[in-house]
Design a protein around this motif. Structure first.
Motif, mmCIF file in Angstrom:
data_model
loop_
_atom_site.group_PDB
_atom_site.id
_atom_site.type_symbol
_atom_site.label_atom_id
_atom_site.label_comp_id
_atom_site.label_asym_id
_atom_site.label_seq_id
_atom_site.Cartn_x
_atom_site.Cartn_y
_atom_site.Cartn_z
ATOM 1 N N PHE A 20 -28.354 -30.638 2.276
ATOM 2 C CA PHE A 20 -28.306 -29.258 1.405
ATOM 3 C C PHE A 20 -27.208 -29.404 0.676
ATOM 4 C CE2 PHE A 20 -28.418 -24.598 1.483
ATOM 5 C CZ PHE A 20 -29.310 -24.518 0.842
ATOM 6 N N GLU A 21 -26.216 -29.697 0.977
ATOM 7 C CA GLU A 21 -24.467 -29.819 0.306
ATOM 8 C C GLU A 21 -24.566 -30.615 -0.819
ATOM 9 O OE1 GLU A 21 -22.068 -28.586 4.491
ATOM 10 O OE2 GLU A 21 -21.825 -30.708 3.406
ATOM 11 N N THR A 22 -25.398 -31.864 -0.798
ATOM 12 C CA THR A 22 -25.059 -32.634 -1.739
ATOM 13 C C THR A 22 -25.247 -32.430 -3.044
ATOM 14 O OG1 THR A 22 -25.399 -34.572 -0.031
ATOM 15 C CG2 THR A 22 -25.394 -35.135 -2.148
ATOM 16 N N GLU A 23 -26.462 -31.886 -3.414
ATOM 17 C CA GLU A 23 -26.963 -31.462 -4.845
ATOM 18 C C GLU A 23 -25.936 -30.431 -5.490
ATOM 19 O OE1 GLU A 23 -30.536 -30.027 -7.418
ATOM 20 O OE2 GLU A 23 -31.062 -30.263 -5.014
ATOM 21 N N PRO A 24 -25.498 -29.527 -4.555
ATOM 22 C CA PRO A 24 -24.680 -28.587 -5.425
ATOM 23 C C PRO A 24 -23.387 -28.983 -5.707
ATOM 24 C CG PRO A 24 -25.239 -27.694 -3.238
ATOM 25 C CD PRO A 24 -26.269 -28.894 -3.436
ATOM 26 N N LEU A 25 -22.839 -29.894 -4.702
ATOM 27 C CA LEU A 25 -21.553 -30.540 -4.921
ATOM 28 C C LEU A 25 -21.671 -31.385 -6.070
ATOM 29 C CD1 LEU A 25 -20.656 -31.482 -1.127
ATOM 30 C CD2 LEU A 25 -19.351 -29.811 -2.693
ATOM 31 N N THR A 26 -22.465 -32.067 -6.203
ATOM 32 C CA THR A 26 -22.430 -33.090 -7.415
ATOM 33 C C THR A 26 -22.717 -32.242 -8.660
ATOM 34 O OG1 THR A 26 -23.564 -34.744 -6.055
ATOM 35 C CG2 THR A 26 -23.992 -34.818 -8.379
ATOM 36 N N GLN A 27 -23.445 -31.205 -8.675
ATOM 37 C CA GLN A 27 -23.624 -30.338 -9.812
ATOM 38 C C GLN A 27 -22.311 -29.713 -10.094
ATOM 39 O OE1 GLN A 27 -26.964 -27.798 -9.124
ATOM 40 N NE2 GLN A 27 -28.506 -29.308 -9.615
ATOM 41 N N ALA A 28 -21.642 -29.211 -9.294
ATOM 42 C CA ALA A 28 -20.344 -28.540 -9.380
ATOM 43 C C ALA A 28 -19.414 -29.642 -10.009
ATOM 44 C CB ALA A 28 -19.847 -28.026 -8.071
ATOM 45 N N ALA A 29 -19.234 -30.792 -9.317
ATOM 46 C CA ALA A 29 -18.406 -31.957 -9.942
ATOM 47 C C ALA A 29 -18.675 -32.139 -11.273
ATOM 48 C CB ALA A 29 -18.290 -32.975 -8.972
ATOM 49 N N THR A 30 -19.651 -31.940 -11.801
ATOM 50 C CA THR A 30 -20.130 -32.539 -13.248
ATOM 51 C C THR A 30 -19.431 -31.213 -14.267
ATOM 52 O OG1 THR A 30 -22.107 -31.160 -13.253
ATOM 53 C CG2 THR A 30 -22.254 -33.511 -12.673
ATOM 54 N N ARG A 31 -19.244 -30.165 -13.742
ATOM 55 C CA ARG A 31 -18.703 -29.190 -14.473
ATOM 56 C C ARG A 31 -17.285 -29.299 -14.382
ATOM 57 N NH1 ARG A 31 -22.123 -25.626 -11.418
ATOM 58 N NH2 ARG A 31 -20.515 -24.653 -10.455
ATOM 59 N N GLY A 32 -16.689 -30.036 -13.582
ATOM 60 C CA GLY A 32 -15.025 -30.175 -13.670
ATOM 61 C C GLY A 32 -14.312 -29.484 -12.642
ATOM 62 N N LEU A 33 -15.173 -28.953 -11.620
ATOM 63 C CA LEU A 33 -14.551 -28.276 -10.613
ATOM 64 C C LEU A 33 -13.233 -27.137 -11.179
ATOM 65 C CD1 LEU A 33 -14.370 -31.202 -8.024
ATOM 66 C CD2 LEU A 33 -15.976 -29.097 -8.038
ATOM 67 N N LEU A 34 -13.523 -26.348 -12.099
ATOM 68 C CA LEU A 34 -12.666 -25.838 -12.838
ATOM 69 C C LEU A 34 -12.460 -24.565 -11.861
ATOM 70 C CD1 LEU A 34 -13.826 -26.130 -16.467
ATOM 71 C CD2 LEU A 34 -11.846 -27.366 -15.396
ATOM 72 N N PRO A 35 -11.274 -23.902 -12.121
ATOM 73 C CA PRO A 35 -11.070 -22.390 -11.384
ATOM 74 C C PRO A 35 -12.118 -21.383 -11.837
ATOM 75 C CG PRO A 35 -8.986 -23.477 -12.438
ATOM 76 C CD PRO A 35 -9.992 -24.184 -12.956
ATOM 77 N N ALA A 36 -12.398 -20.634 -10.730
ATOM 78 C CA ALA A 36 -13.851 -19.747 -10.911
ATOM 79 C C ALA A 36 -12.931 -18.320 -11.153
ATOM 80 C CB ALA A 36 -14.483 -19.816 -9.872
ATOM 81 N N ALA A 37 -13.783 -17.608 -11.572
ATOM 82 C CA ALA A 37 -13.632 -16.095 -11.817
ATOM 83 C C ALA A 37 -14.423 -15.236 -11.064
ATOM 84 C CB ALA A 37 -13.626 -15.784 -13.689
#
Length: 205
Positions: A20-37
Motif C-alpha cells: 500500500f505504501e510503495t505506489e504513493p512513495l514512488t509518486q511522491a519521489a517523482t515530484r522531488g520530495l519538495l517541502p510542503a505547504a
C-alpha cells in the motif's frame, strides 16, 4: 471489523501495508520530495485516526491515500532547510489492536525470520530484506530495515515502528533520500518523536 487474534493474522497484514505504501512513495519521489505547504495533521478513516509528525513536518496532501480499511500519509518538511530532511510515512492498517503487548513482543522475533522478512519486504521476497536491528520497548516494535525494494529515490535503509494507536495497528517510517542517508541514531530519534506525537494526538481517541 477485523480483529487480530493471533500472530499469523497480524503478520498477514504487513505485506499489504508495505504494498500500500510503495505506489504513493514512488509518486511522491517523482515530484522531488519538495517541502510542503500542507496542514500539520490530517484525520483519516472516518476521522478515527489523526496523523501528525514532529514539529516542522507537514502533510503532503497529494501523497495521502485511503481505502475502506487502511490509509497512507506522507509527511515532509514544511519549508526548505540547510540540509536534506528525511520524509515520514504513516500507514494505518485495517487491523485492530487487542491491547495485549505480548502479541507485539512475539511479532518482533518473527519479523527477523525468513517468513517475517517476506512480510516486511516491499517485493515480498525475503532475500531483499535485512533486519539490521529489532527491539520491543515501550509497547512499540522498533526496526532498522535494509530493503533492496525501496523506491530508488530513497535510501535502502530506513527505520520503522509498529504500534497500536487509536485502537488500530499502525506503522510509522522514517526514510532518507538516497543521496542524503541519515545517521542511524538521528533516524531513530526522529522516529521516537514521531511515535510520541502520534500517541499524544490520539490519546483521547
Amino acid at each position: 471489523m477485523i480483529r487480530w487474534l493471533h500472530l499469523g493474522l497480524f503478520a498477514l497484514m504487513l505485506p499489504l501495508a508495505a504494498c500500500f505504501e510503495t505506489e504513493p512513495l514512488t509518486q511522491a519521489a517523482t515530484r522531488g520530495l519538495l517541502p510542503a505547504a500542507g496542514p500539520s495533521s490530517v484525520q483519516v478513516l472516518r476521522d478515527s485516526v489523526t496523523v501528525t509528525g514532529p514539529a516542522g513536518y507537514c502533510v503532503d496532501v497529494e501523497a495521502t491515500s485511503e481505502s475502506d480499511i487502511e490509509a497512507f500519509v506522507l509527511l515532509v518538511r514544511c519549508r526548505n532547510t540547510l540540509r536534506a530532511s528525511p520524509v515520514l510515512s504513516a500507514t494505518i492498517t485495517g487491523l485492530e489492536s487487542d491491547g495485549n503487548p505480548d502479541s507485539l513482543r512475539r511479532l518482533t522475533t518473527f519479523l527477523q525470520s525468513m517468513p517475517g522478512r517476506a512480510q516486511l519486504s516491499r517485493s515480498g521476497d525475503p532475500s531483499d530484506v535485512t533486519v539490521e536491528a529489532a527491539s520491543f520497548a515501550d509497547g512499540v516494535i522498533w526496526l532498522l530495515i535494509h530493503d533492496n525494494g525501496n523506491p530508488s529515490a530513497f535510501d535502502e535503509t530506513y527505520w520503522r515502528a509498529i504500534l497500536p494507536v487509536a485502537g488500530r495497528i499502525i506503522t510509522l517510517s522514517v526514510l532518507a533520500a538516497a543521496d542524503h542517508p541519515f545517521e542511524r541514531d538521528s533516524g531513530l530519534a526522529i522516529l521516537r518523536n514521531f511515535v510520541m506525537r502520534m500517541r499524544t494526538q490520539n490519546a483521547a481517541q
